[in-house]
Design a protein around this motif. Structure first.
Motif: not given
Length: 182
Positions: A79, A81, A47, A49, A56-59, A54, A45, A126
């Protein structure tokens, strides 16, 4: 006696109605709330930036929790941000594919499909792409399917935006692959 007959009949219909209602609730809730990532394991995972924003967060997910470029199924979950329009998602996708030197004709074909598929994204939404074992791709927004692309080359090339050795954000790539960020 007649009164008792109606009372028994009423109770029978009442019980039948609630049994049917319970069945329908369980049936539809299973399909509505089923997790598209079932049977997949997180690889890594990260993030994204950019400067001080920021994004998004990704996995990244695979069947065994390890990444192999040619082994499917794979999934990428993002997801957001911040808010981003569907139009901007398509624009950024095009820019990344051009950097990866994909054929312009192929890019335009895929972008046509994405223009119809990508919605405007709100902060906290998401977006999930699952590329199955047959290399068919399906997008989900907040766990609800928003469309499929059956072109066998699409999914792996969409994932290249994050996973290719020449990806724009190598630290994000390394974290998604479960490696150090250096």
């Amino acid at each position: 006696m007649t009164h008792l007959k109606y009372r028994v009949s009423y109770k029978r219909h009442f019980v039948s109605f609630y049994c049917s209602l319970t069945f329908l609730t369980l049936f539809y809730s299973q399909h509505t709330f089923s997790n598209p990532l079932t049977n997949l394991t997180q690889v890594g995972e990260a993030k994204l930036t950019v400067f001080f924003w920021d994004i998004y967060n990704s996995s990244l997910y695979s069947q065994n929790g390890k990444y192999a470029a040619d082994e499917f199924p794979q999934a990428l979950k993002i997801t957001y941000l911040l808010d981003i329009s569907g139009k901007d998602l398509v624009k950024h996708t095009k820019e990344e594919w051009l950097k990866l030197r994909l054929p312009a004709e192929q890019i335009e074909q895929w972008l046509g499909a994405l223009k119809d598929l990508f919605p405007d994204i709100n902060k906290g939404d998401t977006l999930l792409l699952i590329v199955n074992q047959e290399k068919n791709s399906e997008f989900f927004l907040n766990d609800t399917s928003i469309g499929k692309i059956s072109d066998k080359k699409f999914g792996e090339n969409f994932l290249r935006i994050w996973l290719d050795e020449n990806a724009s954000y190598p630290k994000v790539r390394n974290k998604l692959l479960g490696k150090s960020d250096n």
